[in-house]
Design an enzyme around this catalytic site. Structure first.
Site, short mmCIF file in Angstrom:
data_model
loop_
_atom_site.label_atom_id
_atom_site.label_comp_id
_atom_site.label_asym_id
_atom_site.label_seq_id
_atom_site.Cartn_x
_atom_site.Cartn_y
_atom_site.Cartn_z
N ASN A 62 0.83 -1.20 0.00
CA ASN A 62 0.00 0.00 0.00
C ASN A 62 0.87 1.26 0.00
OD1 ASN A 62 -2.09 -1.77 0.11
ND2 ASN A 62 -2.52 -1.48 2.28
N ASP A 111 -0.50 4.12 0.97
CA ASP A 111 -1.05 5.02 1.99
C ASP A 111 -0.18 4.94 3.25
OD1 ASP A 111 -2.00 2.94 3.84
OD2 ASP A 111 -3.64 2.58 2.43
N HIS A 135 5.90 -0.72 -2.66
CA HIS A 135 5.48 0.04 -3.83
C HIS A 135 5.55 1.55 -3.61
CE1 HIS A 135 3.11 -3.70 -5.45
NE2 HIS A 135 4.41 -3.80 -5.60
P1 OAD Z 1 -5.91 -5.57 -5.21
O1 OAD Z 1 -6.95 -4.52 -5.48
O2 OAD Z 1 -5.34 -6.31 -6.35
O3 OAD Z 1 -6.54 -6.67 -4.24
C1 OAD Z 1 -7.22 -6.28 -3.07
C2 OAD Z 1 -7.60 -7.55 -2.35
O4 OAD Z 1 -8.19 -7.20 -1.13
C3 OAD Z 1 -8.60 -8.42 -3.12
O5 OAD Z 1 -8.12 -9.75 -3.17
C4 OAD Z 1 -9.86 -8.33 -2.27
O6 OAD Z 1 -10.62 -9.54 -2.27
C5 OAD Z 1 -9.28 -8.05 -0.91
N1 OAD Z 1 -10.18 -7.36 0.00
C6 OAD Z 1 -11.18 -6.49 -0.28
N2 OAD Z 1 -11.75 -6.04 0.84
C7 OAD Z 1 -11.08 -6.64 1.88
C8 OAD Z 1 -11.19 -6.57 3.28
N3 OAD Z 1 -12.11 -5.79 3.88
N4 OAD Z 1 -10.33 -7.32 4.03
C9 OAD Z 1 -9.40 -8.09 3.44
N5 OAD Z 1 -9.25 -8.18 2.10
C10 OAD Z 1 -10.09 -7.47 1.34
O7 OAD Z 1 -4.78 -4.89 -4.30
P2 OAD Z 1 -3.31 -5.38 -4.03
O8 OAD Z 1 -3.23 -6.85 -3.91
O9 OAD Z 1 -2.79 -4.54 -2.93
O10 OAD Z 1 0.76 -1.78 -7.23
O11 OAD Z 1 -2.62 -4.94 -5.37
C11 OAD Z 1 -1.26 -5.13 -5.51
C12 OAD Z 1 -0.69 -4.03 -6.31
O12 OAD Z 1 -1.39 -3.93 -7.55
C13 OAD Z 1 -0.83 -2.65 -5.74
O13 OAD Z 1 0.12 -2.36 -4.75
C14 OAD Z 1 -0.63 -1.80 -6.94
C15 OAD Z 1 -1.34 -2.59 -8.02
O14 OAD Z 1 -0.65 -2.66 -9.21
C16 OAD Z 1 1.31 -0.64 -7.64
O15 OAD Z 1 0.69 0.40 -7.67
C17 OAD Z 1 2.73 -0.78 -8.04
#
Ligand code: OAD
Length: 257
Positions: free
Chosen positions: A107, A109, A124
């Site tokens: 994240n 943030d 990131h």
């Molecule tokens: P994603 O948006 O790909 O995934 C978010 C995940 O959080 C999903 O699997 C949801 O099911 C889950 N989720 C949603 N609400 C939730 C909750 N209340 N509790 C727990 N899980 C929940 O986000 P990231 O995996 O962080 O990179 O994405 C990885 C990277 O993709 C980011 O850092 C960004 C993007 O490319 C860069 O900006 C370089």
């Protein structure tokens, strides 16, 4: 999303209670309940309203710096309005109880820090660490944007005080390398932990998604907290299908913390 409260497996609670080294790996889902849009969830995802893949590149910033800077300022304002949730707070509390805890986040943030976590490894980058696009000089400003930038409003990036080139967001864009030191520290933590907790990440974006696999290869117990399925499901020892802000406090309580 329907509220689900998965039971905490006693074996996982025991693994947490006994772990001396814990690696916590977080993604956008951890901040979802603070009102920060995730990247890939339908309806609420940033990318459903904006083509972030097109904006989050060095090429986009070179071609349309005002549009890209304005988009990041909008996101920075969204974060400034948000407050850490129970998942951020539980992870910060866990770090005070388990000295050998590494917190690795994708994240950009600062909600982990605002919940009290220290030494957060930002794979990131950060919305709060802008730097010069040419000379790399840090441009430090952490206050919220003066006026709330509307989504999609173009804002000219400030000029570097050192060389005059545009300041860029301090995040990792597509096609860019992860910060080397953060990545090496994260790899070491994943390869040397008893318990690896993957929380709120789709586990799709590499190289970050390599971390739970490394922990598995090193013999760690791997647990995932996510209301949805991910590619890690088949490999993790525990999959807790619930929201991080619900599951994490209950996991700590079950471990006796
Ligand atoms: P994603 O948006 O790909 O995934 C978010 C995940 O959080 C999903 O699997 C949801 O099911 C889950 N989720 C949603 N609400 C939730 C909750 N209340 N509790 C727990 N899980 C929940 O986000 P990231 O995996 O962080 O990179 O994405 C990885 C990277 O993709 C980011 O850092 C960004 C993007 O490319 C860069 O900006 C370089």
């Amino acid at each position: 999303m329907a509220t689900v409260t998965p039971p905490i497996p006693p074996a996982l609670a025991q693994a947490l209670a006994q772990a001396r080294r814990v690696a916590v790996f977080t993604g956008a889902g951890v901040s979802a309940e603070s009102g920060i849009s995730t990247f890939r969830d339908p309806l609420s995802g940033l990318w459903s309203r904006f083509d972030a893949r097109a904006l989050a590149t060095p090429e986009a910033f070179a071609a349309q710096p005002d549009l890209v800077w304005g988009w990041y300022e909008w996101r920075r304002a969204q974060v400034a309005r948000a407050v850490p949730n129970a998942a951020h707070r539980a992870i910060a509390a866990l770090a005070r109880l388990v000295p050998g805890l590494a917190l690795i986040t994708q994240n950009v943030d600062n909600l982990h820090e605002r919940a009290g976590s220290e030494g957060v490894i930002h794979l990131h980058g950060s919305l709060h660490a802008p730097r010069c696009s040419a000379c790399g000089q840090a441009a430090s400003f952490t206050a919220a944007p003066a006026d709330e930038p509307a989504e999609g409003r173009a804002i000219a990036p400030p000029a570097c005080g050192h060389c005059g080139a545009p300041i860029r967001p301090g995040v990792v864009w597509f096609g860019e390398s992860l910060p080397a030191q953060a990545w090496q520290t994260a790899l070491a933590a994943a390869g040397d932990c008893d318990l690896f907790l993957s929380i709120g990440t789709s586990a799709l974006v590499y190289p970050a998604a390599e971390l739970p696999l490394r922990a598995l290869r090193a013999g760690a117990t791997v647990a995932q907290v996510n209301p949805a399925a991910t590619p890690l499901d088949a490999r993790a020892h525990f999959n807790l299908r619930g929201a991080a802000a619900d599951v994490m406090p209950r996991l700590l309580a079950a471990a006796g913390f």
